[in-house]
Design a protein around this motif. Structure first.
Motif, PDB file in Angstrom:
ATOM      1  N   PRO A 237       0.816  -1.215   0.000  1.00 53.74           N
ATOM      2  CA  PRO A 237       0.000   0.000   0.000  1.00 53.74           C
ATOM      3  C   PRO A 237       0.856   1.273   0.000  1.00 53.74           C
ATOM      4  O   PRO A 237       0.486   2.270  -0.616  1.00 53.74           O
ATOM      5  CB  PRO A 237      -0.811  -0.090   1.299  1.00 53.74           C
ATOM      6  N   LEU A 238       2.014   1.238   0.668  1.00 57.78           N
ATOM      7  CA  LEU A 238       2.903   2.393   0.687  1.00 57.78           C
ATOM      8  C   LEU A 238       3.425   2.698  -0.715  1.00 57.78           C
ATOM      9  O   LEU A 238       3.419   3.853  -1.152  1.00 57.78           O
ATOM     10  CB  LEU A 238       4.062   2.147   1.662  1.00 57.78           C
TER      11      LEU A 238
ATOM     12  N   ARG B 239       3.187   5.816  -5.875  1.00 54.63           N
ATOM     13  CA  ARG B 239       2.901   5.906  -7.318  1.00 54.63           C
ATOM     14  C   ARG B 239       1.782   6.883  -7.586  1.00 54.63           C
ATOM     15  O   ARG B 239       1.784   7.597  -8.587  1.00 54.63           O
ATOM     16  CB  ARG B 239       2.536   4.522  -7.851  1.00 54.63           C
ATOM     17  N   SER B 240       0.792   6.948  -6.691  1.00 52.41           N
ATOM     18  CA  SER B 240      -0.306   7.895  -6.894  1.00 52.41           C
ATOM     19  C   SER B 240       0.172   9.340  -6.750  1.00 52.41           C
ATOM     20  O   SER B 240      -0.436  10.255  -7.301  1.00 52.41           O
ATOM     21  CB  SER B 240      -1.450   7.608  -5.922  1.00 52.41           C
ATOM     22  N   LEU B 241       1.267   9.541  -6.002  1.00 54.72           N
ATOM     23  CA  LEU B 241       1.848  10.879  -5.876  1.00 54.72           C
ATOM     24  C   LEU B 241       2.738  11.235  -7.062  1.00 54.72           C
ATOM     25  O   LEU B 241       3.190  12.362  -7.171  1.00 54.72           O
ATOM     26  CB  LEU B 241       2.665  10.985  -4.585  1.00 54.72           C
ATOM     27  N   GLY B 242       2.995  10.249  -7.936  1.00 53.36           N
ATOM     28  CA  GLY B 242       3.772  10.529  -9.130  1.00 53.36           C
ATOM     29  C   GLY B 242       5.219  10.085  -9.078  1.00 53.36           C
ATOM     30  O   GLY B 242       5.992  10.427  -9.969  1.00 53.36           O
TER      31      GLY B 242
ATOM     32  N   ALA C 269       8.802   4.045  -7.705  1.00 51.32           N
ATOM     33  CA  ALA C 269       8.115   3.219  -6.699  1.00 51.32           C
ATOM     34  C   ALA C 269       7.444   2.052  -7.411  1.00 51.32           C
ATOM     35  O   ALA C 269       6.283   2.115  -7.790  1.00 51.32           O
ATOM     36  CB  ALA C 269       7.101   4.047  -5.925  1.00 51.32           C
ATOM     37  N   ASP C 270       8.170   0.977  -7.573  1.00 50.79           N
ATOM     38  CA  ASP C 270       7.669  -0.195  -8.297  1.00 50.79           C
ATOM     39  C   ASP C 270       7.739  -1.408  -7.380  1.00 50.79           C
ATOM     40  O   ASP C 270       8.655  -1.550  -6.580  1.00 50.79           O
ATOM     41  CB  ASP C 270       8.554  -0.428  -9.535  1.00 50.79           C
TER      42      ASP C 270
END
Length: 165
Positions: free
Chosen positions: A146-147, A152-155, A159-160
């Motif tokens: 989830p982190l 990734r949602s923050l761009g 973060a993969d």
């Protein structure tokens, strides 16, 4: 049981004097008793819920206990769902053991056995689930996915999930 009979083609079935009956039952018929029956609140709820849990059990039980010989005795039979290709078979002896001719002690023992098996399944599933959750929580993996999804949602492009493996 000899469910090989379900694999015979029509010509072979006729040659061996095997009766094949095609029965098509609609959801409305199963919930109201007839195809153009009046839809009440309860039958509408039943029709809706049948999409979730299905109607195979109802139909199989009706066939098993509904089809009897000329003397009224239960019959060995086989059933195939043409849509899902599932097959079921039963013997006369299996049906007679549940026909209600048992003593009260047999009935009580069957109920206690079902209760014990249900409790055993519940405890085994609960134990395995809690063990998996404990291992994932203690290793931190449960928090990392989830982190990384949040990152990734923050761009953040780096973060993969492959970094975690």
């Amino acid at each position: 049981m000899d469910d090989a009979l379900l694999y015979l083609d029509e010509k072979s079935a006729v040659l061996h004097n095997i009766s094949i009956v095609n029965v098509t039952v609609t959801e409305r018929c199963l919930s109201t008793g007839e195809d153009d029956g009046k839809l009440t609140f309860f039958s509408a709820v039943g029709e809706f819920l049948s999409q979730i849990y299905g109607m195979d059990s109802v139909i199989i039980n009706q066939f098993m206990y509904g089809i009897r010989g000329s003397s009224g005795s239960l019959q060995t039979g086989y059933l195939q769902n043409l849509e899902t290709k599932e097959r079921w078979g039963w013997t006369k002896q299996q049906l007679e053991s549940y026909d209600g001719n048992d003593s009260i002690a047999d009935w009580i023992l069957r109920k206690i056995g079902a209760l014990i098996m249900s409790l055993l399944a519940f405890f085994l599933i609960t134990t395995v689930t809690s063990l998996i959750v404990r291992v994932l929580t203690s290793s931190g993996v449960v928090l990392m996915f989830p982190l990384f999804s949040f990152f990734r949602s923050l761009g953040m492009r780096g973060a993969d999930e492959r970094i975690l493996a």
